[in-house]
Design an enzyme around this catalytic site. Structure first.
Site, PDB file in Angstrom:
ATOM      1  N   TYR A   6       0.820  -1.164   0.007  1.00 55.08           N
ATOM      2  CA  TYR A   6      -0.077   0.021   0.038  1.00 55.08           C
ATOM      3  C   TYR A   6       0.837   1.122   0.109  1.00 55.08           C
ATOM      4  O   TYR A   6       0.498   2.440   0.361  1.00 55.08           O
ATOM      5  CB  TYR A   6      -0.895   0.061   1.089  1.00 55.08           C
ATOM      6  CG  TYR A   6      -1.956  -0.914   1.143  1.00 55.08           C
ATOM      7  CD1 TYR A   6      -3.341  -0.921   0.594  1.00 55.08           C
ATOM      8  CD2 TYR A   6      -1.776  -2.258   1.481  1.00 55.08           C
ATOM      9  CE1 TYR A   6      -4.028  -1.751   0.303  1.00 55.08           C
ATOM     10  CE2 TYR A   6      -2.811  -3.453   1.699  1.00 55.08           C
ATOM     11  CZ  TYR A   6      -3.792  -3.106   0.966  1.00 55.08           C
ATOM     12  OH  TYR A   6      -4.812  -3.993   0.642  1.00 55.08           O
ATOM     13  N   SER A   7       2.072   1.199  -0.479  1.00 55.21           N
ATOM     14  CA  SER A   7       3.050   2.262  -0.324  1.00 55.21           C
ATOM     15  C   SER A   7       2.854   3.364  -1.265  1.00 55.21           C
ATOM     16  O   SER A   7       2.651   3.635  -2.594  1.00 55.21           O
ATOM     17  CB  SER A   7       4.569   1.651  -0.698  1.00 55.21           C
ATOM     18  OG  SER A   7       5.415   2.797  -0.975  1.00 55.21           O
ATOM     19  N   ASN A   8       2.662   4.386  -0.491  1.00 48.60           N
ATOM     20  CA  ASN A   8       2.437   5.950  -1.072  1.00 48.60           C
ATOM     21  C   ASN A   8       3.790   6.262  -2.051  1.00 48.60           C
ATOM     22  O   ASN A   8       3.709   6.699  -3.083  1.00 48.60           O
ATOM     23  CB  ASN A   8       2.207   6.876  -0.240  1.00 48.60           C
ATOM     24  CG  ASN A   8       0.730   6.662   0.362  1.00 48.60           C
ATOM     25  OD1 ASN A   8      -0.186   6.094  -0.335  1.00 48.60           O
ATOM     26  ND2 ASN A   8       0.455   7.352   1.618  1.00 48.60           N
ATOM     27  N   HIS A   9       4.693   5.820  -1.535  1.00 45.24           N
ATOM     28  CA  HIS A   9       6.051   5.929  -1.952  1.00 45.24           C
ATOM     29  C   HIS A   9       6.460   5.254  -3.297  1.00 45.24           C
ATOM     30  O   HIS A   9       6.743   5.885  -4.341  1.00 45.24           O
ATOM     31  CB  HIS A   9       7.237   5.663  -0.952  1.00 45.24           C
ATOM     32  CG  HIS A   9       8.654   5.482  -1.623  1.00 45.24           C
ATOM     33  ND1 HIS A   9       9.397   6.655  -2.127  1.00 45.24           N
ATOM     34  CD2 HIS A   9       9.247   4.359  -2.043  1.00 45.24           C
ATOM     35  CE1 HIS A   9      10.339   6.322  -2.693  1.00 45.24           C
ATOM     36  NE2 HIS A   9      10.366   4.979  -2.674  1.00 45.24           N
ATOM     37  N   LEU A  10       5.711   4.031  -3.484  1.00 44.84           N
ATOM     38  CA  LEU A  10       5.820   3.123  -4.782  1.00 44.84           C
ATOM     39  C   LEU A  10       5.125   4.000  -5.806  1.00 44.84           C
ATOM     40  O   LEU A  10       5.667   4.082  -6.689  1.00 44.84           O
ATOM     41  CB  LEU A  10       5.392   1.989  -4.476  1.00 44.84           C
ATOM     42  CG  LEU A  10       6.359   0.797  -4.004  1.00 44.84           C
ATOM     43  CD1 LEU A  10       5.642  -0.583  -3.671  1.00 44.84           C
ATOM     44  CD2 LEU A  10       7.792   0.724  -4.553  1.00 44.84           C
TER      45      LEU A  10
END
Ligand SMILES: *Cc1c(COP(=O)(O)O)cnc(C)c1O
Length: 295
Positions: A67-71
């Site tokens: 769920y990474s916002n960074h990805l």
């Protein structure tokens, strides 16, 4: 040129609690910077992408949970600025909205078991040793270039605040804010809200950037750990959204604003204080969490 013309206004929130306590609360709307390269993620990526371009790299390689916002931010920024992107995703293969968006922005996803995921440098070497144009970006973009990008937020502020509130995952954004305040010799106190359980180690990491500047570390607002929630937090979020018109989410900004309201209720701040909360974004994944809200 790696530049984004960013829009992140500061607005005041009016609330009966703040009026009663004689306190003013403002929000820095970093969530408005971009729908996918959202909030602090753009600030963290800016100089990393500049560095990659300077070194003639054409492929960004980074890491994150499912769920990474960074990805997602890296996938979108890569597409925008002409880089290929690969994301190593922690854990077994899953499908969700964040990962689908990553793929739409052209990111190649490689799912990695939790044990192997720990050694990111080794994963990078294994998969990219023959690719001299690949550029390593640590999980969450953490590192000195990201801290530098985050410190620039302070230059954008229209006035001096007594306190600044910021949610912390890796603590990079909080470190940048503390550094930015220090660079400009501002007396503002930073309040760091870790969203993970057992995040005491972050205090020491942030201290290395704080140059002795004091900050407060409020470790009691993780609600059971990363991405954990409970009824009380979800109700608070509903109330906040419904009275401010500002959307927040349960993983980062919900916990940060909860702590701010709780500390104001407990008279942690002198009447007359001006407090700024950083809305670090993170809303692109919220529709994936919609079934957590039980109404
Ligand atoms: C990634 C993220 C954070 C955490 O930032 P760090 O620099 O890792 O501490 C905070 N808020 C939101 C909305 C995020 O997406």
């Amino acid at each position: 040129m790696i530049e984004l013309d960013i829009y992140s206004p500061v607005e005041e929130i009016i609330n009966p609690l703040f009026i009663k306590k004689g306190i003013q609360v403002f929000v820095k709307r970093d969530d408005m910077i971009h729908p996918f390269i959202s909030g602090n993620k753009w600030r963290k990526l800016k100089y990393l992408l500049g560095d990659a371009a300077y070194l003639n790299k054409d492929h960004l390689v980074t890491f994150g949970g499912a769920y990474s916002n960074h990805l997602l931010a890296t996938a979108c920024a890569g597409a925008k600025f002409g880089f290929k992107t690969t994301g190593f995703v922690r854990g077994e293969e899953v499908k969700n909205e964040t990962l689908t968006l990553c793929r739409l922005f052209g990111m190649q996803l490689i799912f990695i078991d939790r044990e192997s995921y720990r050694n990111k440098n080794r994963l990078f070497e294994l998969h990219f040793q023959d690719n001299s144009k690949a550029y390593f970006i640590d999980e969450g973009g953490a590192g000195p270039l990201a801290v530098m990008g985050c410190s620039e937020l302070i230059n954008e502020l229209p006035e001096v605040y007594d306190d600044i509130f910021c949610a912390a995952g890796t603590g990079t954004t909080a470190s940048g804010i503390i550094k930015g305040l220090m660079d400009r010799s501002l007396p503002t106190k930073t309040h760091v809200i870790p969203v993970l359980k057992g995040a005491e180690f972050l205090r020491a990491e942030i201290e290395t950037f704080s140059g002795g500047n004091s900050f407060e570390f409020h470790s009691g607002y993780h609600f059971g750990g990363y991405a954990k929630t409970d009824e009380e937090l979800l109700n608070f979020i509903k109330d906040f959204c419904g009275t401010s018109g500002i959307l927040i989410e349960p993983v980062y900004t919900g916990k940060m604003f909860y702590s701010l309201f709780d500390l104001i209720t407990k008279d942690h701040f002198k009447p007359g204080s001006k407090i700024l909360a950083i809305h670090t974004g993170g809303l692109s994944g919220i529709s994936g969490m919609i079934n957590r809200f039980n109404f």
